[in-house]
Design an enzyme around this catalytic site. Structure first.
Site, PDB file in Angstrom:
ATOM      1  N   ARG A  11     -18.232  -2.459  17.574  1.00 46.48           N
ATOM      2  CA  ARG A  11     -17.567  -3.735  17.256  1.00 46.48           C
ATOM      3  C   ARG A  11     -16.263  -3.912  18.022  1.00 46.48           C
ATOM      4  O   ARG A  11     -15.358  -3.086  17.953  1.00 46.48           O
ATOM      5  CB  ARG A  11     -17.298  -3.863  15.755  1.00 46.48           C
ATOM      6  N   CYS A  49       0.299  -0.399  10.227  1.00 49.92           N
ATOM      7  CA  CYS A  49      -0.231  -1.344   9.244  1.00 49.92           C
ATOM      8  C   CYS A  49       0.817  -2.246   8.594  1.00 49.92           C
ATOM      9  O   CYS A  49       1.769  -1.776   7.955  1.00 49.92           O
ATOM     10  CB  CYS A  49      -0.984  -0.591   8.153  1.00 49.92           C
ATOM     11  N   CYS A 108       0.596   4.380   7.076  1.00 48.72           N
ATOM     12  CA  CYS A 108      -0.049   4.167   8.389  1.00 48.72           C
ATOM     13  C   CYS A 108       0.882   3.338   9.284  1.00 48.72           C
ATOM     14  O   CYS A 108       1.221   2.197   8.953  1.00 48.72           O
ATOM     15  CB  CYS A 108      -1.386   3.463   8.195  1.00 48.72           C
ATOM     16  N   CYS A 117     -19.279   2.723   8.452  1.00 44.84           N
ATOM     17  CA  CYS A 117     -18.573   1.940   9.467  1.00 44.84           C
ATOM     18  C   CYS A 117     -17.270   2.695   9.731  1.00 44.84           C
ATOM     19  O   CYS A 117     -16.415   2.783   8.853  1.00 44.84           O
ATOM     20  CB  CYS A 117     -18.290   0.534   8.935  1.00 44.84           C
ATOM     21  N   CYS A 139     -19.776  -5.248   2.983  1.00 40.82           N
ATOM     22  CA  CYS A 139     -19.008  -4.094   3.450  1.00 40.82           C
ATOM     23  C   CYS A 139     -17.694  -4.104   2.675  1.00 40.82           C
ATOM     24  O   CYS A 139     -17.144  -5.184   2.424  1.00 40.82           O
ATOM     25  CB  CYS A 139     -18.726  -4.235   4.945  1.00 40.82           C
ATOM     26  N   CYS A 180       0.845  -1.198   0.000  1.00 48.04           N
ATOM     27  CA  CYS A 180       0.000   0.000   0.000  1.00 48.04           C
ATOM     28  C   CYS A 180       0.886   1.255   0.000  1.00 48.04           C
ATOM     29  O   CYS A 180       1.871   1.328   0.729  1.00 48.04           O
ATOM     30  CB  CYS A 180      -0.905  -0.013   1.232  1.00 48.04           C
ATOM     31  N   CYS A 199     -16.931  -8.551   4.844  1.00 45.51           N
ATOM     32  CA  CYS A 199     -16.214  -7.281   4.667  1.00 45.51           C
ATOM     33  C   CYS A 199     -14.950  -7.498   3.844  1.00 45.51           C
ATOM     34  O   CYS A 199     -14.081  -8.272   4.249  1.00 45.51           O
ATOM     35  CB  CYS A 199     -15.786  -6.711   6.015  1.00 45.51           C
TER      36      CYS A 199
HETATM   37  N1  SAM Z   1      -6.634   0.655   2.950  1.00 41.46           N
HETATM   38  C1  SAM Z   1      -7.897   0.948   3.463  1.00 41.46           C
HETATM   39  C2  SAM Z   1      -7.895   2.087   4.466  1.00 41.46           C
HETATM   40  O1  SAM Z   1      -6.966   2.227   5.237  1.00 41.46           O
HETATM   41  O2  SAM Z   1      -8.861   2.836   4.472  1.00 41.46           O
HETATM   42  C3  SAM Z   1      -8.609  -0.248   4.051  1.00 41.46           C
HETATM   43  C4  SAM Z   1      -7.890  -1.314   4.838  1.00 41.46           C
HETATM   44  S1  SAM Z   1      -7.205  -0.825   6.396  1.00 41.46           S
HETATM   45  C5  SAM Z   1      -6.231  -2.219   6.761  1.00 41.46           C
HETATM   46  C6  SAM Z   1      -8.575  -0.794   7.501  1.00 41.46           C
HETATM   47  C7  SAM Z   1      -8.329  -0.452   8.949  1.00 41.46           C
HETATM   48  O3  SAM Z   1      -7.745  -1.539   9.641  1.00 41.46           O
HETATM   49  C8  SAM Z   1      -7.403   0.697   9.268  1.00 41.46           C
HETATM   50  O4  SAM Z   1      -8.006   1.939   9.116  1.00 41.46           O
HETATM   51  C9  SAM Z   1      -7.053   0.436  10.721  1.00 41.46           C
HETATM   52  O5  SAM Z   1      -7.966   1.106  11.575  1.00 41.46           O
HETATM   53  C10 SAM Z   1      -7.230  -1.081  10.855  1.00 41.46           C
HETATM   54  N2  SAM Z   1      -5.905  -1.717  11.094  1.00 41.46           N
HETATM   55  C11 SAM Z   1      -4.921  -1.894  10.200  1.00 41.46           C
HETATM   56  N3  SAM Z   1      -3.839  -2.467  10.758  1.00 41.46           N
HETATM   57  C12 SAM Z   1      -4.139  -2.662  12.060  1.00 41.46           C
HETATM   58  C13 SAM Z   1      -3.419  -3.188  13.171  1.00 41.46           C
HETATM   59  N4  SAM Z   1      -2.167  -3.618  13.045  1.00 41.46           N
HETATM   60  N5  SAM Z   1      -4.040  -3.244  14.368  1.00 41.46           N
HETATM   61  C14 SAM Z   1      -5.319  -2.789  14.500  1.00 41.46           C
HETATM   62  N6  SAM Z   1      -6.038  -2.276  13.483  1.00 41.46           N
HETATM   63  C15 SAM Z   1      -5.463  -2.190  12.277  1.00 41.46           C
HETATM   64 FE1  SF4 Z   2      -2.850   1.109   3.368  1.00 32.03          FE
HETATM   65 FE2  SF4 Z   2      -2.844  -0.166   5.669  1.00 32.03          FE
HETATM   66 FE3  SF4 Z   2      -3.078   2.473   5.646  1.00 32.03          FE
HETATM   67 FE4  SF4 Z   2      -5.125   0.927   4.742  1.00 32.03          FE
HETATM   68  S1  SF4 Z   2      -4.328   1.026   6.811  1.00 32.03           S
HETATM   69  S2  SF4 Z   2      -4.269   2.773   3.794  1.00 32.03           S
HETATM   70  S3  SF4 Z   2      -3.950  -0.770   3.854  1.00 32.03           S
HETATM   71  S4  SF4 Z   2      -1.278   1.306   4.947  1.00 32.03           S
END
Ligand code: SAM
Ligand code: SF4
Ligand code: DTB
Length: 355
Positions: free
Chosen positions: A272, A72, A69, A200, A140, A65, A109
């Site tokens: 949730r 992530c 973040c 959501c 979702c 990606c 989802c």
């Molecule tokens: N890429 C898209 C986005 O960020 O909008 C969708 C997928 S992203 C993985 C969805 C959500 O998963 C993130 O906004 C975050 O809140 C949650 N998430 C991701 N990695 C995580 C982690 N290591 N622990 C807890 N929540 C996580």
């Molecule tokens: Fe990309 Fe992960 Fe951020 Fe979603 S949460 S935008 S998958 S880096």
């Protein structure tokens, strides 16, 4: 400790979108028993306290990606050992959705590691939404940022929910993500809401934030023009290789406080109990249900990391007398079925926390 919050105000049945940080702080910091009692009281005004909604996740496009973040495992900025995968084929996704339905999930989802969807990818996702919906599941998706036209296309395909998290307070956000702004997130949520799709939206705690940031996150969610219909509260799954890989573990009581506070200020939303359950014992999860959590991610995998086995969740539901909401089978039937079927269905997957 703050003064106990006056239950008369909490019991007024009013849905408010003007919560102050001070009020949220006072609710969060009440004596634990008062907090749980208030949350459970409010929960019972709007929901059957013995029902929990079950959503199964599938990562339809994993890794690489462009966003940064800090939590992530799928960000291309960090090396977590996760291999990049293409967008899955529609048939493969529908097969997974069918399996999720058989396991007792009512919502499917689909998550993609995108900044925002490209036109040709969105066309494939629209087809996934249509076909998964035709199985009788709620749908979702979480695909990153959306403009109004993209949100409308998803609405036209019949999408039920769009997940897009605020993640944390506006202040702490800058320490977590630099490649897109808080405003970008709020704009996407506005587009989703305007298209008539259920929102959501929630966040993550245990990222090294101050409690102020937790109040700030709740305030942002609760003061939206409409409360999100679904509010995922995630506990950070710390993944090695990400900047938050070594962050100190969150105390479980703080997590329960967060759930209870969300329940009190957003009385009609599904709250949730989301990522992080692998690190919670059944007593902590039970406290979350008492505090008004009424939805879980269900099935052995989140997006790239592990989640409790479906069978373990159904056993706990059975112990607690909780029914999976809207599922045709009872938790008893599901426990029996899962004990027989699960070993067959189980497959190995790459778990980013085990790299
Ligand atoms: N890429 C898209 C986005 O960020 O909008 C969708 C997928 S992203 C993985 C969805 C959500 O998963 C993130 O906004 C975050 O809140 C949650 N998430 C991701 N990695 C995580 C982690 N290591 N622990 C807890 N929540 C996580
Ligand atoms: Fe990309 Fe992960 Fe951020 Fe979603 S949460 S935008 S998958 S880096
Ligand atoms: C949400 O709030 N949590 C889910 C879902 N929405 C998409 C994702 C949790 C991801 C946990 C880390 C992983 O498995 O990659």
């Amino acid at each position: 400790m703050s003064k106990p919050v006056n239950l008369d105000i909490l019991n007024s049945g009013q849905i408010r979108n003007d919560w102050s940080l001070g009020e949220i702080e006072a609710i969060y910091n009440q004596p634990f028993n008062d907090l749980l009692f208030a949350a459970q009281t409010i929960h019972r005004q709007h929901f059957n306290p013995n029902q929990v909604q079950t959503s199964t996740l599938l990562s339809i496009k994993t890794g690489a990606c462009p966003e940064d973040c800090a939590y992530c495992p799928q960000s291309g900025h960090y090396n977590t050992g996760l291999s990049k995968e293409q967008l899955m084929a529609v048939e493969e996704v529908v097969t997974k959705a069918q399996q999720a339905k058989e396991t007792g999930a009512t919502r499917f989802c689909m998550g993609a590691a995108w900044r925002s969807p490209r036109e040709k990818d969105l066309a494939v996702v629209l087809e996934m939404v249509k076909q998964v919906k035709s199985l009788g599941l709620e749908t979702c998706v979480t695909l990153g940022m959306l403009d109004d036209d993209q949100a409308q296309q998803l609405a036209d395909a019949g999408l039920d929910y769009y997940n897009h998290n605020l993640d944390t307070s506006p202040e702490y956000y800058q320490q977590i993500i630099t490649t897109r702004t808080y405003e970008n997130r709020l704009d996407t949520l506005q587009n989703v809401r305007d298209a008539g799709i259920n929102v959501c939206s929630g966040g993550i705690i245990g990222m090294g934030e101050q409690t102020q940031d937790r109040y700030g996150l709740i305030q942002q969610l609760a003061n939206m023009p409409e409360h999100p219909q679904s509010v995922p509260i995630n506990m950070l799954v710390a993944v090695e290789g990400t900047p938050l890989g070594e962050v100190e573990k969150l105390d479980s009581i703080d997590f329960v406080r967060m759930i209870a506070t969300a329940r009190i200020v957003m009385p009609k939303s599904y709250i949730r109990l989301s990522a992080g359950r692998e690190d919670m014992n059944k007593e902590t999860q039970t406290l979350c249900y008492t505090a008004g959590a009424n939805s879980i991610f269900y099935g052995e995998k989140l997006l790239t990391t592990a989640n409790p086995e479906a069978e373990a969740d159904m056993k706990l539901f059975k112990q607690l007398g909780i029914k999976p909401e809207g599922s045709e089978a009872t938790q008893e039937e599901l426990v029996q079925e899962l004990a027989q079927e699960l070993p067959k269905k189980k497959e190995m997957f790459y778990d980013a926390t085990q790299a």
